[in-house]
Design an enzyme around this catalytic site. Sequence first.
Site, PDB file in Angstrom:
ATOM      1  NE  ARG A 216      -1.747  -1.140   6.705  1.00 52.16           N
ATOM      2  CZ  ARG A 216      -2.638  -1.850   6.014  1.00 52.16           C
ATOM      3  NH1 ARG A 216      -2.814  -1.613   4.736  1.00 52.16           N
ATOM      4  NH2 ARG A 216      -3.352  -2.786   6.584  1.00 52.16           N
ATOM      5  CG  PHE A 234      -1.807   2.164  -6.502  1.00 56.88           C
ATOM      6  CD1 PHE A 234      -2.791   2.186  -7.486  1.00 56.88           C
ATOM      7  CD2 PHE A 234      -0.471   2.141  -6.908  1.00 56.88           C
ATOM      8  CE1 PHE A 234      -2.451   2.172  -8.845  1.00 56.88           C
ATOM      9  CE2 PHE A 234      -0.124   2.122  -8.250  1.00 56.88           C
ATOM     10  CZ  PHE A 234      -1.113   2.137  -9.224  1.00 56.88           C
ATOM     11  CG  ASP A 256      -6.804   5.219  -4.219  1.00 58.47           C
ATOM     12  OD1 ASP A 256      -6.096   4.337  -3.708  1.00 58.47           O
ATOM     13  OD2 ASP A 256      -7.896   4.970  -4.782  1.00 58.47           O
ATOM     14  CB  SER A 257      -8.526   5.772  -9.230  1.00 55.75           C
ATOM     15  OG  SER A 257      -8.732   4.520  -8.605  1.00 55.75           O
ATOM     16  CB  ALA A 286      -1.306   5.560 -10.040  1.00 57.76           C
ATOM     17  CG  ASP A 306      -0.498  -1.850  -1.828  1.00 61.43           C
ATOM     18  OD1 ASP A 306      -0.416  -2.946  -2.412  1.00 61.43           O
ATOM     19  OD2 ASP A 306      -1.180  -1.683  -0.799  1.00 61.43           O
ATOM     20  CB  CYS A 346      -2.093  -8.014  -4.524  1.00 56.01           C
ATOM     21  SG  CYS A 346      -3.091  -6.925  -5.519  1.00 56.01           S
TER      22      CYS A 346
END
Length: 402
Positions: A216, A234, A256-257, A286, A306, A346
């Site tokens: 970040r 995200f 974002d959801s 997204a 992300d 990730c």
Amino acid sequence: MNNTPIITITLKKGREKPVKNKHPWIFSGAIHKRDGDPEQGGLVRIVDFKQNFLATAYYNRISQIRCRILSWDNHEIIDEVFWKSRIQSAIEHRQQLHFSSQTNAYRLINGESDFLPGLIVDQYGDYLVMQCLTTGIDVRKEQISKILAELCHPNGIIERSDAYARKREGLPKTTGILYGKAPPDSFTIIENGVKFGVDLLNGQKTGFYLDQRENRTAVSQPHLVEGKNILNVFSYTGGFGLFAIKNGAKKITNIDSSIEALEQAETNVALNGWERSEDEYLAGDAFEILRYFRDQNEQFDMIILDPPKFAKSQKDIDGACRGYKDLNWLAFRLLEPGGLLATFSCSGLISQDLFQKVLFGAAVDAQRQVQIVQQFNHAPDHPTAITVPESAYLKGFLLRVI
Ligand code: SAH
């Protein structure tokens, strides 16, 4: 729970090699026989085909990973002293990292990579959040939280044993207070000078994505973000966007959801004393929102991607690669010439090399020239044991798109 293993597990001939190489997992297929029925989470002695001692582990008859090794030393007893010294050693590593007074949230214990398989502990100011990912840890959680309380003197220890990995161990989801007090409702942390409200009991993961801390900061350097129109995809509770605001970004569009995450993102802006009317918070999928932007010919100076983990098991890898390719293809199409893309994966099952190949494919299809400017991994409070390379899950690239 017994401190000394009563049951012995004999490995198949030739299957001792990873154990000797200090890999802590023994899969069901490597086991030749066991001379009894170990308790769930109980200690077992691991021996090779010729009955030579290899290691002491804890056992789970349900998980494909039958045994997780705690010690390779025949004389080491897995008692209170053992747990305390392993935990102490993990804490010492974090002290060596010398976090500034401007950061008070970090990972204290990183499971296998801190030689404490199945145990995750994150420190958030005066609170600890503990995740028991395996039965071997679950059955010892009272003992472990007592040690943590003694060593760290927190106001409270919160259990967040609600991770997906518990299912494979045959464990239910459990959350609650293990020790001390619950955190206050409006609990905040500070990361490199930026404040974030964190919900330790209900937020995602243990409340915050600590693994992205250094990234970040790296991605939001003033010379990269000043005056820029940034798309933070995200976003969770604002993460990358908040650092970009601090360093002079013109506008942040967060996607974002999770509506709760976006509400917290907006609250976090105010928490830092910033007044912003230009930023946007878009709740939804997204992929859909990026396609809509493409149809509208929207352009951004910088995009951050992300996403959550796309590949949870081997069979997901192809689908996950298609997902990453789609997402990054869309991002390439939405960037101004000279624009920057900070893109992450990730998924532990997708290597840095494979991720780079996927990005290459996306760049070619999007007909953009792309340069790699920087590469990212997780923060240093998330170390990787060199014998367990698969525990290095986060990888990312800063790309310049021409
Ligand atoms: N960048 C964040 C962490 C992101 S974690 C930070 O720095 O803190 C991944 C985020 O993706 C989560 O907040 C999750 O709610 C969100 N998410 C998951 N699936 C999504 C989807 N299909 N569309 C948009 N957001 C999604």
